[in-house]
Design a protein around this motif. Structure first.
Motif, PDB file in Angstrom:
ATOM      1  N   LEU A 184       0.838  -1.198   0.000  1.00  0.00           N
ATOM      2  CA  LEU A 184       0.000   0.000   0.000  1.00  0.00           C
ATOM      3  C   LEU A 184       0.872   1.246   0.000  1.00  0.00           C
ATOM      4  N   SER A 185       0.342   2.323  -0.552  1.00  0.00           N
ATOM      5  CA  SER A 185       0.997   3.623  -0.481  1.00  0.00           C
ATOM      6  C   SER A 185      -0.044   4.635  -0.007  1.00  0.00           C
ATOM      7  N   TYR A 186       0.414   5.769   0.522  1.00  0.00           N
ATOM      8  CA  TYR A 186      -0.562   6.735   0.983  1.00  0.00           C
ATOM      9  C   TYR A 186      -0.865   7.746  -0.118  1.00  0.00           C
ATOM     10  N   HIS A 187      -2.146   8.000  -0.271  1.00  0.00           N
ATOM     11  CA  HIS A 187      -2.651   8.955  -1.247  1.00  0.00           C
ATOM     12  C   HIS A 187      -3.084  10.208  -0.502  1.00  0.00           C
ATOM     13  N   HIS A 188      -2.500  11.349  -0.825  1.00  0.00           N
ATOM     14  CA  HIS A 188      -2.929  12.607  -0.211  1.00  0.00           C
ATOM     15  C   HIS A 188      -4.320  12.950  -0.745  1.00  0.00           C
ATOM     16  N   LEU A 189      -5.306  12.874   0.110  1.00  0.00           N
ATOM     17  CA  LEU A 189      -6.675  13.122  -0.332  1.00  0.00           C
ATOM     18  C   LEU A 189      -6.851  14.551  -0.833  1.00  0.00           C
ATOM     19  N   ILE A 190      -6.112  15.461  -0.256  1.00  0.00           N
ATOM     20  CA  ILE A 190      -6.056  16.833  -0.767  1.00  0.00           C
ATOM     21  C   ILE A 190      -4.620  17.026  -1.270  1.00  0.00           C
ATOM     22  N   PRO A 191      -4.402  16.938  -2.570  1.00  0.00           N
ATOM     23  CA  PRO A 191      -3.038  16.987  -3.097  1.00  0.00           C
ATOM     24  C   PRO A 191      -2.254  18.193  -2.590  1.00  0.00           C
ATOM     25  N   LYS A 192      -0.967  17.959  -2.292  1.00  0.00           N
ATOM     26  CA  LYS A 192      -0.145  19.015  -1.705  1.00  0.00           C
ATOM     27  C   LYS A 192      -0.092  20.267  -2.568  1.00  0.00           C
ATOM     28  N   GLN A 193      -0.133  20.076  -3.891  1.00  0.00           N
ATOM     29  CA  GLN A 193      -0.046  21.232  -4.785  1.00  0.00           C
ATOM     30  C   GLN A 193      -1.239  22.173  -4.635  1.00  0.00           C
ATOM     31  N   THR A 194      -2.316  21.702  -4.017  1.00  0.00           N
ATOM     32  CA  THR A 194      -3.526  22.520  -3.897  1.00  0.00           C
ATOM     33  C   THR A 194      -3.721  23.091  -2.495  1.00  0.00           C
ATOM     34  N   HIS A 195      -2.810  22.811  -1.569  1.00  0.00           N
ATOM     35  CA  HIS A 195      -3.031  23.197  -0.176  1.00  0.00           C
ATOM     36  C   HIS A 195      -3.268  24.701   0.006  1.00  0.00           C
ATOM     37  N   ALA A 196      -2.412  25.516  -0.573  1.00  0.00           N
ATOM     38  CA  ALA A 196      -2.551  26.961  -0.384  1.00  0.00           C
ATOM     39  C   ALA A 196      -3.889  27.446  -0.931  1.00  0.00           C
ATOM     40  N   LYS A 197      -4.260  26.974  -2.116  1.00  0.00           N
ATOM     41  CA  LYS A 197      -5.529  27.385  -2.719  1.00  0.00           C
ATOM     42  C   LYS A 197      -6.710  26.858  -1.908  1.00  0.00           C
ATOM     43  N   ALA A 198      -6.596  25.628  -1.400  1.00  0.00           N
ATOM     44  CA  ALA A 198      -7.701  25.027  -0.648  1.00  0.00           C
ATOM     45  C   ALA A 198      -8.025  25.834   0.605  1.00  0.00           C
ATOM     46  N   VAL A 199      -6.987  26.316   1.280  1.00  0.00           N
ATOM     47  CA  VAL A 199      -7.205  27.119   2.484  1.00  0.00           C
ATOM     48  C   VAL A 199      -7.694  28.513   2.115  1.00  0.00           C
ATOM     49  N   LYS A 200      -7.061  29.133   1.129  1.00  0.00           N
ATOM     50  CA  LYS A 200      -7.397  30.503   0.732  1.00  0.00           C
ATOM     51  C   LYS A 200      -8.843  30.607   0.263  1.00  0.00           C
ATOM     52  N   ARG A 201      -9.301  29.610  -0.472  1.00  0.00           N
ATOM     53  CA  ARG A 201     -10.657  29.657  -1.017  1.00  0.00           C
ATOM     54  C   ARG A 201     -11.697  29.016  -0.100  1.00  0.00           C
ATOM     55  N   GLY A 202     -11.240  28.539   1.040  1.00  0.00           N
ATOM     56  CA  GLY A 202     -12.181  28.000   2.016  1.00  0.00           C
ATOM     57  C   GLY A 202     -12.703  26.611   1.701  1.00  0.00           C
ATOM     58  N   TRP A 203     -11.984  25.878   0.861  1.00  0.00           N
ATOM     59  CA  TRP A 203     -12.418  24.508   0.573  1.00  0.00           C
ATOM     60  C   TRP A 203     -12.221  23.621   1.796  1.00  0.00           C
ATOM     61  N   HIS A 204     -11.115  23.870   2.514  1.00  0.00           N
ATOM     62  CA  HIS A 204     -10.784  23.023   3.663  1.00  0.00           C
ATOM     63  C   HIS A 204     -10.113  23.840   4.755  1.00  0.00           C
ATOM     64  N   GLU A 205     -10.262  23.339   5.973  1.00  0.00           N
ATOM     65  CA  GLU A 205      -9.503  23.908   7.079  1.00  0.00           C
ATOM     66  C   GLU A 205      -8.104  23.311   7.082  1.00  0.00           C
ATOM     67  N   GLU A 206      -7.181  24.042   7.662  1.00  0.00           N
ATOM     68  CA  GLU A 206      -5.775  23.650   7.582  1.00  0.00           C
ATOM     69  C   GLU A 206      -5.505  22.290   8.205  1.00  0.00           C
ATOM     70  N   TRP A 207      -6.222  21.963   9.283  1.00  0.00           N
ATOM     71  CA  TRP A 207      -5.945  20.699   9.970  1.00  0.00           C
ATOM     72  C   TRP A 207      -6.253  19.487   9.103  1.00  0.00           C
ATOM     73  N   ARG A 208      -7.089  19.647   8.081  1.00  0.00           N
ATOM     74  CA  ARG A 208      -7.472  18.511   7.249  1.00  0.00           C
ATOM     75  C   ARG A 208      -6.511  18.256   6.084  1.00  0.00           C
ATOM     76  N   LEU A 209      -5.614  19.186   5.818  1.00  0.00           N
ATOM     77  CA  LEU A 209      -4.860  19.149   4.573  1.00  0.00           C
ATOM     78  C   LEU A 209      -4.030  17.889   4.381  1.00  0.00           C
ATOM     79  N   ASN A 210      -3.474  17.354   5.455  1.00  0.00           N
ATOM     80  CA  ASN A 210      -2.570  16.210   5.302  1.00  0.00           C
ATOM     81  C   ASN A 210      -3.244  14.864   5.490  1.00  0.00           C
ATOM     82  N   SER A 211      -4.552  14.825   5.355  1.00  0.00           N
ATOM     83  CA  SER A 211      -5.252  13.543   5.478  1.00  0.00           C
ATOM     84  C   SER A 211      -4.903  12.647   4.287  1.00  0.00           C
TER      85      SER A 211
END
Length: 201
Positions: A122-149
């Motif tokens: 098995l390998s781990y899949h970033h459910l929220i891809p790292k390349q999108t983290h800044a945009k995800a937080v800025k646009r309110g898609w996700h809270e920061e604590w969820r980013l590395n799920s």
């Protein structure tokens, strides 16, 4: 009383108690507590504030107490039901509002979370891809604590997910295994690959 009825009773009672409890209690989560200090004040105090406990217990149908007494789980007095249910609700609240693990490796599963094969790496899949983290937080898609799920997927399922959805689509629409498995193409893929029996080299 038949053994079959006795076996069903705990699950039935648990469902009845949960379904009749206040909506705020049913929908508790770490995210909800972080965003609503009022919820934290009501439910995170140990012991529960008297008003919170009264509201929870008032929602429980009388039949629950009768059933628990029938099964000799509580005595037939007014204090028995609160004594029995309070630690159960306390455990539920603690579990529902627990912070996600700081190290997501602790969530590792023994089988792929999509195809359920348990004999391949098995390998781990970033459910929220790292390349999108800044945009995800800025646009309110996700809270920061969820980013590395993460989800734990076999190599075949991991590759398929990235083949059918862009990083932004994954971040906005498919940020959990449950959401991924709402896609018909992913469900069909998981069903097919789950029947493949060879081991990865």
């Amino acid at each position: 009383m038949s053994p079959q009825l006795k076996q069903k009773s705990p699950q039935y009672l648990a469902t009845e108690i949960f379904d009749s409890s206040p909506h705020e209690l049913q929908s508790l989560s770490y995210s909800a507590i972080q965003n609503d200090p009022r919820l934290a004040e009501r439910f995170l105090s140990d012991p529960f504030p008297p008003t919170t406990l009264d509201q929870i217990l008032a929602s429980i149908p009388p039949s629950v107490g009768d059933s628990l007494h029938t099964y000799s789980l509580i005595d037939n007095d007014q204090s028995s039901l609160p004594k029995f249910l309070t630690p159960i609700f306390r455990q539920y609240v603690d579990a529902a509002t627990a912070a996600p693990p700081t190290t997501w490796s602790t969530t590792r599963t023994s089988a792929c979370e999509m195809c359920e094969r348990d004999w391949i790496p098995l390998s781990y899949h970033h459910l929220i891809p790292k390349q999108t983290h800044a945009k995800a937080v800025k646009r309110g898609w996700h809270e920061e604590w969820r980013l590395n799920s993460v989800a734990w997927l076999c190599r075949a399922c991991h590759s398929f997910v990235h083949r059918v959805a862009s990083n932004e689509e994954l971040a906005r629409e498919y940020w959990s295994v449950e959401r991924l498995m709402r896609r018909e193409d992913i469900v069909a893929w998981a069903a097919w690959v789950g029947r493949v029996r060879w081991k990865a080299r």
